[in-house]
Motif scaffolding. Sequence first.
Motif, PDB file in Angstrom:
ATOM      1  N   MET A  58       3.314  -1.119   0.123  1.00  0.00           N
ATOM      2  CA  MET A  58       2.161  -1.105  -0.366  1.00  0.00           C
ATOM      3  C   MET A  58       0.889  -1.691   0.618  1.00  0.00           C
ATOM      4  O   MET A  58      -0.245  -1.273   0.791  1.00  0.00           O
ATOM      5  N   SER A  59       1.433  -2.725   1.265  1.00  0.00           N
ATOM      6  CA  SER A  59       0.230  -3.289   2.139  1.00  0.00           C
ATOM      7  C   SER A  59       0.125  -2.648   3.493  1.00  0.00           C
ATOM      8  O   SER A  59      -0.925  -2.812   3.570  1.00  0.00           O
ATOM      9  N   ILE A  61       0.238   0.581   3.495  1.00  0.00           N
ATOM     10  CA  ILE A  61      -0.478   2.023   3.088  1.00  0.00           C
ATOM     11  C   ILE A  61      -1.870   1.617   2.518  1.00  0.00           C
ATOM     12  O   ILE A  61      -2.689   2.174   2.752  1.00  0.00           O
ATOM     13  N   PHE A  62      -2.186   0.455   1.422  1.00  0.00           N
ATOM     14  CA  PHE A  62      -3.120   0.289   0.883  1.00  0.00           C
ATOM     15  C   PHE A  62      -4.315  -0.736   1.502  1.00  0.00           C
ATOM     16  O   PHE A  62      -5.332  -0.796   1.360  1.00  0.00           O
TER      17      PHE A  62
END
Length: 122
Positions: A58-59, A61-62
């Motif tokens: 998530m870090s 990608i986002f």
Amino acid sequence: MHRWKNYLFNAAIALNCLLVFLLVFENRFVVPAWLQVVGRMHPLILHFPLVLVVLYAMSVIFLPPFSQKADDSYRRSTGFLLLLAVFTTVITSLAGVFLSKEEGYDPEALLWHKWGGVAISV
């Protein structure tokens, strides 16, 4: 932080060597009672590396880095997160090997589960 990265990296390598050693000689070792407790905690500690890998993904990608200064701290923090996930994966695999020495599991399913966990860890 750099020193902790070195400690985690070296510990992960050493524990992976121990894991492979225990699997090569698995019919010759007996798990002592105090390590059986660690083995029974395998389902509990199994979810921690999964959460760390999801946080890492998530870090990446986002939360892409927006500046050069943020890029350096971003890479260090995501690298440390991935290294922590590797270390906890090795601990989880060792606990699974200790749990596999107990009775009551299907040998064929246990074989695939055990070697799959070791492959992911290594």
